[in-house]
Design an enzyme around this catalytic site. Structure first.
Site, PDB file in Angstrom:
ATOM      1  N   GLU A 106       0.829  -1.204   0.000  1.00 36.12           N
ATOM      2  CA  GLU A 106       0.000   0.000   0.000  1.00 36.12           C
ATOM      3  C   GLU A 106       0.869   1.260   0.000  1.00 36.12           C
ATOM      4  O   GLU A 106       0.586   2.227   0.707  1.00 36.12           O
ATOM      5  CB  GLU A 106      -0.990  -0.005   1.166  1.00 36.12           C
ATOM      6  N   ASP A 149      -3.066 -10.338   7.802  1.00 42.04           N
ATOM      7  CA  ASP A 149      -1.717 -10.417   7.247  1.00 42.04           C
ATOM      8  C   ASP A 149      -1.116 -11.791   7.533  1.00 42.04           C
ATOM      9  O   ASP A 149      -1.184 -12.274   8.662  1.00 42.04           O
ATOM     10  CB  ASP A 149      -0.841  -9.318   7.854  1.00 42.04           C
TER      11      ASP A 149
END
Length: 311
Positions: free
Chosen positions: A60, A234
């Site tokens: 990101e 994650d």
């Protein structure tokens, strides 16, 4: 007093002990761009997080001009003298106006990049499955039994998380065909929990079900900063028995950076709403064989007392 020729070797062993863990981390830096790079408080915590890792993979990163990544690298190298740190950055990847980069940050003294490529998302049965194609890198690492390792970061689109995680299996086949290696690590924000991947769907996801893939971050982990969420978004997944054998048992976990650095939830959310995830591998330092710390200490005392070679 004449310094014996053994002393430099001893100092090397003491300063860089063989068998010291080699840490790999993945971190969704939540819209990292110039706005965050301009905040000293944010950069201070980011470089403290990154300096813990021999290789970090940022996701990101929405840095269209690359200036924020340059600023981050400059700040990191000023902060931590164990580098120098270098980086490998993907082009902007994604659809429409929402595009991100993957960024590998690594200690150049220990690690070399051997090759990299962007996965061609044109599988005949599953074309254009990835919102952001994997950017894959092959590294030379200081691990005696694992001299090379392929890293595949992935930040899935939440609404497509199931299909993207499943398609990472196709990526593994592509890597094996291209580089003739089975030693690889998938890591990043898979959005692999909390409504994005239904529990009943795990049985159909090949990256989860095919033999040889080891999920190191479990379904019960919490990789989110917010106190009112508990989601294992994650993950770290390894493939290849040499790679799996190199993993330090129990070392794969989220890194609770707010707790480590004494941050409030609001302060931590300035950095990211995700924890980094990390794993340690058993590493020989520049190919040296493991040495017993007690033996090194006794040898050091012997040298300092002049009892070796009649000093």
């Amino acid at each position: 007093m004449e310094v014996p020729c053994l002393l430099p070797v001893l100092l090397l062993l003491l300063l860089c002990p063989a068998g010291a863990p080699f840490r790999i981390c993945a971190f969704n830096a939540q819209r990292f761009a110039q706005g965050k790079a301009d905040k000293p408080s944010v950069m201070d915590i980011l470089v403290k997080i990154l300096s813990r890792c021999d290789i970090s993979v940022l996701q990101e990163v929405m840095d269209a001009k690359g200036k924020a990544v340059t600023a981050l690298m400059t700040t990191l190298n000023r902060f931590d003298g164990s580098g120098p740190y270098h980086n490998l950055t993907s082009p902007l990847l994604g659809r429409g106006n929402y595009q991100e980069r993957y960024v590998f940050i690594y200690r150049n003294q220990k690690i070399r990049i051997l090759d990299s490529y962007i996965y061609k998302d044109n599988h005949p049965d599953r074309p254009d499955v990835f919102a952001r194609e994997p950017f894959i890198a092959r590294f030379s690492v200081p691990i005696k039994e694992l001299p090379e390792l392929v890293l595949i970061p992935q930040h899935t689109m939440p609404s497509k998380a199931e299909s993207e995680i499943d398609a990472l299996y196709d990526v593994s086949l592509d890597i094996q065909a291209r580089w003739r290696t089975e030693d690889m690590m998938f890591l990043g924000d898979f959005n692999a929990d909390c409504g994005y991947v239904a529990k009943k769907r795990w049985g159909q996801i090949r990256l989860r079900q095919k033999p040889g893939f080891h999920w190191l971050i479990g379904d019960k982990a919490d990789t989110t900063v917010r106190e009112n969420t508990r989601c294992a978004y994650d993950r770290i997944v390894v493939h290849g028995e040499r790679c799996f054998s190199a993993v330090v048992p129990g070392s794969a976990q989220p890194f609770d950076f707010p707790k480590e650095f004494g941050l409030s939830e609001a302060e931590a959310l300035e950095i990211s709403d995700h924890y980094p995830v990390e794993v340690e591998l058993n590493a020989a330092c520049w190919g040296l064989q493991p040495a017993r710390p007690a033996g090194l200490l006794l040898l050091a005392l012997a040298i300092l007392s002049g009892s070796v070679y009649g000093i």
